[in-house]
Motif scaffolding. Sequence first.
Motif, PDB file in Angstrom:
ATOM      1  N   ASP A  10      -9.574  -6.179   0.864  1.00  0.00           N
ATOM      2  CA  ASP A  10      -8.123  -6.226   0.839  1.00  0.00           C
ATOM      3  C   ASP A  10      -7.559  -5.268   1.874  1.00  0.00           C
ATOM      4  N   GLN A  11      -6.471  -5.662   2.500  1.00  0.00           N
ATOM      5  CA  GLN A  11      -5.880  -4.826   3.533  1.00  0.00           C
ATOM      6  C   GLN A  11      -5.474  -3.474   2.968  1.00  0.00           C
ATOM      7  N   SER A  12      -5.030  -3.482   1.698  1.00  0.00           N
ATOM      8  CA  SER A  12      -4.608  -2.222   1.087  1.00  0.00           C
ATOM      9  C   SER A  12      -5.749  -1.230   0.979  1.00  0.00           C
ATOM     10  N   SER A  13      -6.981  -1.754   0.866  1.00  0.00           N
ATOM     11  CA  SER A  13      -8.142  -0.871   0.737  1.00  0.00           C
ATOM     12  C   SER A  13      -8.497  -0.202   2.053  1.00  0.00           C
ATOM     13  N   MET A  14      -7.880  -0.646   3.157  1.00  0.00           N
ATOM     14  CA  MET A  14      -8.135  -0.038   4.453  1.00  0.00           C
ATOM     15  C   MET A  14      -7.193   1.141   4.718  1.00  0.00           C
ATOM     16  N   GLU A  15      -6.344   1.450   3.728  1.00  0.00           N
ATOM     17  CA  GLU A  15      -5.463   2.601   3.869  1.00  0.00           C
ATOM     18  C   GLU A  15      -6.288   3.883   3.839  1.00  0.00           C
ATOM     19  N   ASN A  16      -5.654   4.975   4.223  1.00  0.00           N
ATOM     20  CA  ASN A  16      -6.334   6.271   4.295  1.00  0.00           C
ATOM     21  C   ASN A  16      -7.462   6.257   5.314  1.00  0.00           C
TER      22      ASN A  16
END
Length: 270
Positions: free
Chosen positions: A81-87
């Motif tokens: 998920d794109q959100s998991s690529m945060e940080n």
Amino acid sequence: MVVNKCLAITTTRAISISASTTSPLLLVSSSLSTRNLPLSLSRPNPTTLSLNSSAKRLISFYTPPMNILNKLGFGFKSTPDQSSMENSSIAQGPDDDLPAPGQQFVQLGAGCFWGVELALQRVPGVTRTEVGYSQGFMHNPSYEDVCTGTTKHNEIVRVQYDPKDCSFESLLDVFWSRHDPTTLNRQGNDVGTQYRSGIYFYTPEQEKAAQESLEKQQKILNRKIVTEILPAKKFYRAEEYHQQYLEKGGRFGFKQSTEKGCNDPIRCYG
């Protein structure tokens, strides 16, 4: 028979049961999928059950804790998920873990980390090894995430060694001997950015020694070496089943010796 780790074979079976006040209706669907539940050699987990407000139930028959088939090439490749690529700034930051007093770290990537770790465990003066992921853009990646090739992590071994008993050059000798540094993002049938050749240093002295060692190796091989030499970044320890995998017996339970100086052939998959 050679098993290509890029082959994907997965099966999904789901049962959706919708309750009605007048008459029950049972809907059963079975389909092949390359994005959901992979087959694995490990023992399946107990059936999971989730309920929602519409009284619909999804029964998942299989959630593998150890996707060994993915390691051997029968896995699936999905996109995190794109959100998991945060940080990603954390993942790209320096490794802030500290070695034991008087000891040093280095990260080495030379293909599948199982055999590389065992070879390094046998080096006199090496006091600890851990396999994991580094040099990528995703914070806290899983093995499945790394296998997608989208996180840009490398499978690496973080080595802790005592410089009084183990020279950095001796670690590099093992590193060069364990893989072909002239193949880009590939070691044999293992293909992907997670199998790239890399030396990830913690000190300027390590960087200098790595560059000199690469130049020396370049002359020996007389082929262009594609090994990257970069500062060590955040280290993400791999799942526990990957740690000391061959020492613990691999797939078949045949334990391999970690005795210092041992020259027994290394069976990379156990």
